[in-house]
Design a protein around this motif. Structure first.
Motif, short mmCIF file in Angstrom:
data_model
loop_
_atom_site.label_atom_id
_atom_site.label_comp_id
_atom_site.label_asym_id
_atom_site.label_seq_id
_atom_site.Cartn_x
_atom_site.Cartn_y
_atom_site.Cartn_z
N GLU A 11 36.61 59.57 66.39
CA GLU A 11 37.72 60.37 65.89
C GLU A 11 39.00 59.54 65.85
O GLU A 11 39.80 59.68 64.92
N GLN A 12 39.21 58.68 66.84
CA GLN A 12 40.40 57.85 66.84
C GLN A 12 40.38 56.88 65.67
O GLN A 12 41.41 56.62 65.05
N ARG A 13 39.21 56.33 65.36
CA ARG A 13 39.09 55.41 64.22
C ARG A 13 39.38 56.15 62.92
O ARG A 13 40.10 55.66 62.06
N LEU A 14 38.84 57.36 62.77
CA LEU A 14 39.10 58.17 61.58
C LEU A 14 40.58 58.49 61.45
O LEU A 14 41.16 58.40 60.36
N LEU A 15 41.20 58.87 62.55
CA LEU A 15 42.63 59.20 62.53
C LEU A 15 43.47 57.97 62.21
O LEU A 15 44.42 58.05 61.43
N ARG A 16 43.13 56.83 62.79
CA ARG A 16 43.87 55.59 62.54
C ARG A 16 43.78 55.20 61.06
O ARG A 16 44.79 54.86 60.44
N ASN A 17 42.58 55.30 60.49
CA ASN A 17 42.41 54.98 59.07
C ASN A 17 43.17 55.96 58.19
O ASN A 17 43.81 55.56 57.21
N ALA A 18 43.11 57.23 58.52
CA ALA A 18 43.81 58.25 57.72
C ALA A 18 45.32 58.04 57.79
O ALA A 18 46.01 58.17 56.76
N ARG A 19 45.84 57.73 58.96
CA ARG A 19 47.29 57.48 59.09
C ARG A 19 47.71 56.25 58.29
O ARG A 19 48.73 56.26 57.61
N ARG A 20 46.93 55.18 58.39
CA ARG A 20 47.26 53.95 57.67
C ARG A 20 47.26 54.21 56.17
O ARG A 20 48.20 53.82 55.47
N LEU A 26 52.29 57.16 50.84
CA LEU A 26 53.63 57.75 50.89
C LEU A 26 54.71 56.69 50.67
O LEU A 26 55.74 56.97 50.04
N SER A 27 54.51 55.49 51.19
CA SER A 27 55.48 54.41 50.97
C SER A 27 55.56 54.04 49.50
O SER A 27 56.65 53.87 48.95
N LEU A 28 54.40 53.92 48.85
CA LEU A 28 54.39 53.61 47.43
C LEU A 28 55.07 54.71 46.62
O LEU A 28 55.85 54.44 45.71
N PHE A 29 54.78 55.97 46.96
CA PHE A 29 55.41 57.09 46.27
C PHE A 29 56.93 57.05 46.44
O PHE A 29 57.67 57.23 45.48
#
Length: 101
Positions: A11-20, A26-29
């Motif tokens: 779950e931590q790996r999934l969350l880390r990938n989703a946040r990245r 969002l930065s590109l937008f």
């Protein structure tokens, strides 16, 4: 006995990938939005009609402020989705009759 830390690490790996991935998108937008608004204001407002030129049949300020940044955004998004995003295993689907937590 199953290792209780394994699902947490997953779950931590999934969350880390989703946040990245969300930070990149969002930065590109934000960059494209700032570019569009700023360049449209600078290139489009207060200019006499005689100075306006056409690029591909549209005013040059529309091309530089809308078409170019959002076209680049589209190309980047295609690359990002098919080449960069992590394809994480979400686990086994629950059976039809099982309760969802």
């Amino acid at each position: 006995m199953p290792d209780p830390t394994k699902p947490i690490a997953k779950e931590q790996r999934l969350l880390r990938n989703a946040r990245r991935e969300s930070l990149v998108i969002l930065s590109l937008f934000a960059v494209c939005l700032i570019w569009s608004v700023t360049s449209a204001y600078i290139l489009g407002y207060g200019r006499p009609e005689a100075e306006l030129t056409l690029i591909l049949g549209m005013p040059s300020w529309v091309f530089w402020s809308v078409v170019l940044p959002w076209g680049l955004c589209l190309v980047f998004s295609i690359w990002f989705c098919f080449g960069f995003m992590a394809d994480d295993d979400l686990g086994k689907d629950p059976e039809e009759g099982e309760e969802h937590a």
